[in-house]
Structures are given as C-alpha cells and as structure tokens.
Design a protein around this motif. Structure first.
Motif, PDB file in Angstrom:
ATOM      1  N   SER A 117     -11.836   6.301   8.104  1.00  0.00           N
ATOM      2  CA  SER A 117     -12.393   5.494   7.014  1.00  0.00           C
ATOM      3  C   SER A 117     -11.590   4.233   6.730  1.00  0.00           C
ATOM      4  O   SER A 117     -12.119   3.283   6.151  1.00  0.00           O
ATOM      5  N   ASP A 118     -10.311   4.198   7.116  1.00  0.00           N
ATOM      6  CA  ASP A 118      -9.493   3.055   6.707  1.00  0.00           C
ATOM      7  C   ASP A 118      -8.534   2.629   7.814  1.00  0.00           C
ATOM      8  O   ASP A 118      -8.845   1.773   8.618  1.00  0.00           O
ATOM      9  N   GLY A 119      -7.368   3.212   7.869  1.00  0.00           N
ATOM     10  CA  GLY A 119      -6.384   2.850   8.890  1.00  0.00           C
ATOM     11  C   GLY A 119      -5.222   2.020   8.395  1.00  0.00           C
ATOM     12  O   GLY A 119      -4.334   1.667   9.174  1.00  0.00           O
ATOM     13  N   ARG A 120      -5.181   1.703   7.097  1.00  0.00           N
ATOM     14  CA  ARG A 120      -4.066   0.889   6.592  1.00  0.00           C
ATOM     15  C   ARG A 120      -2.729   1.572   6.796  1.00  0.00           C
ATOM     16  O   ARG A 120      -1.733   0.921   7.137  1.00  0.00           O
ATOM     17  N   SER A 121      -2.685   2.870   6.593  1.00  0.00           N
ATOM     18  CA  SER A 121      -1.421   3.596   6.730  1.00  0.00           C
ATOM     19  C   SER A 121      -0.882   3.498   8.145  1.00  0.00           C
ATOM     20  O   SER A 121       0.307   3.255   8.357  1.00  0.00           O
ATOM     21  N   LEU A 152       0.394  -0.025   8.904  1.00  0.00           N
ATOM     22  CA  LEU A 152       1.698  -0.276   8.288  1.00  0.00           C
ATOM     23  C   LEU A 152       2.799   0.454   9.045  1.00  0.00           C
ATOM     24  O   LEU A 152       3.895  -0.091   9.236  1.00  0.00           O
ATOM     25  N   LEU A 153       2.518   1.674   9.480  1.00  0.00           N
ATOM     26  CA  LEU A 153       3.511   2.438  10.243  1.00  0.00           C
ATOM     27  C   LEU A 153       3.996   1.628  11.439  1.00  0.00           C
ATOM     28  O   LEU A 153       5.210   1.490  11.674  1.00  0.00           O
ATOM     29  N   MET A 154       3.059   1.079  12.210  1.00  0.00           N
ATOM     30  CA  MET A 154       3.422   0.334  13.415  1.00  0.00           C
ATOM     31  C   MET A 154       4.040  -1.024  13.073  1.00  0.00           C
ATOM     32  O   MET A 154       5.031  -1.435  13.680  1.00  0.00           O
ATOM     33  N   ILE A 191       1.964   2.524   0.503  1.00  0.00           N
ATOM     34  CA  ILE A 191       0.608   2.069   0.794  1.00  0.00           C
ATOM     35  C   ILE A 191      -0.278   2.557  -0.345  1.00  0.00           C
ATOM     36  O   ILE A 191      -0.479   3.765  -0.495  1.00  0.00           O
ATOM     37  N   PRO A 192      -0.795   1.655  -1.205  1.00  0.00           N
ATOM     38  CA  PRO A 192      -1.623   2.101  -2.331  1.00  0.00           C
ATOM     39  C   PRO A 192      -2.868   2.837  -1.841  1.00  0.00           C
ATOM     40  O   PRO A 192      -3.452   2.508  -0.809  1.00  0.00           O
TER      41      PRO A 192
END
Length: 231
Positions: A49-53, A56-58, A214-215
């Motif tokens: 659904s997203d992928g922001r986390s 940010l990890l990478m 990550i909010p």
C-alpha cells in the motif's frame, strides 16, 4: 514493512508451509488498485500500500555512508520488494544482495503478483538473491558489505519466529558487525522505537546510534535504527 490499512476482506492467493512455518500471500482492493500483503505464521508483515518505510531504510543507509565510493549492501528480507527496488534505483550501489529464506516469497516475485514491483531490480546485474536464512548467513558467510539493511521482522521486540530473536542479541549483533566493512552501516526497520535495542547496539560496539521516524496514519511511528561499525 507497512501497517495494515482498513479495506475490503482480502482473498488468499497462495498459502505454503515450510521449515519456518506458514506464509500466505493475500490480495485486497485498494483505492489505486489491488494491494498484496504477506502474512507469516498468522502475523501481518507488510503490504504494497505504501513503501515509505522501505525507501527510508535504504536511503538512510546509503546517506549514512557519506559518499563512500561503490558501496555494497545486503538486504535482509525480500518482502514485497520495495527495499530491493529502491536499492536498484540508486546507481551508487555497486553490489546488491538480498537474503530471503522463504522460497514462496521468491516465487511470488519471479513468477507471481509481486513481479510488478521487483522485476527491474531482479534483472539488474548488480542484484543477487540468496535463498538462505539471514541469521545463519550472517554467522557463516565470509562476505562483507558496506551496509546491512534488515527488515525481516516487525522489529527487534516483535520477531516473526523465535529464532530471529538471536539476530538482535549480542551474538547476533556481533555477526552483523563482522559482516560489515569498517565504517559500514547497520540499518534495522522496526514498527516502533526501541530504547533497549539502541542500548544493545551501543553495547555491541556500534557508534553513531540514532533512530529515524516514519510517520504513520495512527499510532506510534515506524522507525529505522541506524548504527555504524567503527573504522
């Protein structure tokens, strides 16, 4: 890993049992198309659904290397493919390895619904998929990397299987450090901040320990724990 959002009841696309338990691929409708989610031993891991986390990890690991030329990275967990896709989108990585112990998850990427996310990254000549348990790999390999990006659990305090808990122990963190080049970066995704894990990183000899948030829509933020192996 991303939080499960509210949507229509998902349908099961594949369900497999293996040496580490059961893994399930499910699909549910979303506002922008179908969303796929991975469940391991009844525990929600992540969805598309997203992928922001994962991004940010990478990104945080790459930036923490401070412009080191031609760095290499080992990603712990193929998951839904966002981390690998982000790594392959960064031309600075010279070598990208991803360790995934579940053959089912590899299959979902090579000939299944998750191919749409990871196909380009898997075709990248810099990419190698290691069908192996990450914990055992870190203890047994002679390879070293400039960055380790780990996303195999919901965090150090919430592991998918009991064996994974050893990764965040003093012995496991020593194995992580041994697989890092001097000045290399360890980045660990977590569904919530962990002061105890920060202390464990410092006690294991890592420096520059910090946590990036990550909010999320509700609840405590997801985080990435970052630490550096001293040069």
């Amino acid at each position: 890993m991303e939080p499960l959002s509210h949507a229509a009841a998902p349908r099961t696309l594949d369900r497999r049992s293996g040496p580490y338990g059961e893994v399930v691929l499910r699909e549910r409708g979303g506002p922008d198309g179908d969303i796929h989610e991975i469940i391991a031993n009844g525990c929600f891991l992540m969805d598309t659904s997203d992928g922001r986390s994962e991004r940010l990890l990478m990104d945080a690991a790459y930036e923490a290397l401070g412009g080191r030329p031609d760095p290499s990275v080992l990603i712990g967990g193929l998951g839904v493919g966002f981390s690998l896709a982000r790594a392959a989108a960064e031309p600075g990585w010279s070598r990208i390895a991803v360790a995934e112990r579940e053959q089912a998850i590899i299959d979902w990427h090579t000939s299944g619904p998750l191919e749409r996310i990871s196909a380009a990254a898997l075709a990248d000549p810099r990419t190698t998929v290691l069908h192996t348990d990450l914990v055992g790999h870190l203890h047994n390999t002679s390879d070293t990397y400039d960055a380790l990006c780990l996303d195999i659990d919901n965090g150090p305090d919430w592991t998918v299987t009991e064996d994974n808990g050893g990764l965040y122990s003093p012995v496991g963190l020593a194995a992580c450090a041994r697989c890092l080049t001097p000045g290399g970066v360890l980045a660990v995704w977590s569904a919530q901040p962990s002061r105890n894990f920060e202390d464990s990183l410092r006690n294991a000899g890592f420096s520059g320990v910090r946590t990036e948030e990550i909010p999320v829509a509700r609840g405590v933020p997801d985080v990435v724990h970052l630490a550096v192996r001293p040069a």
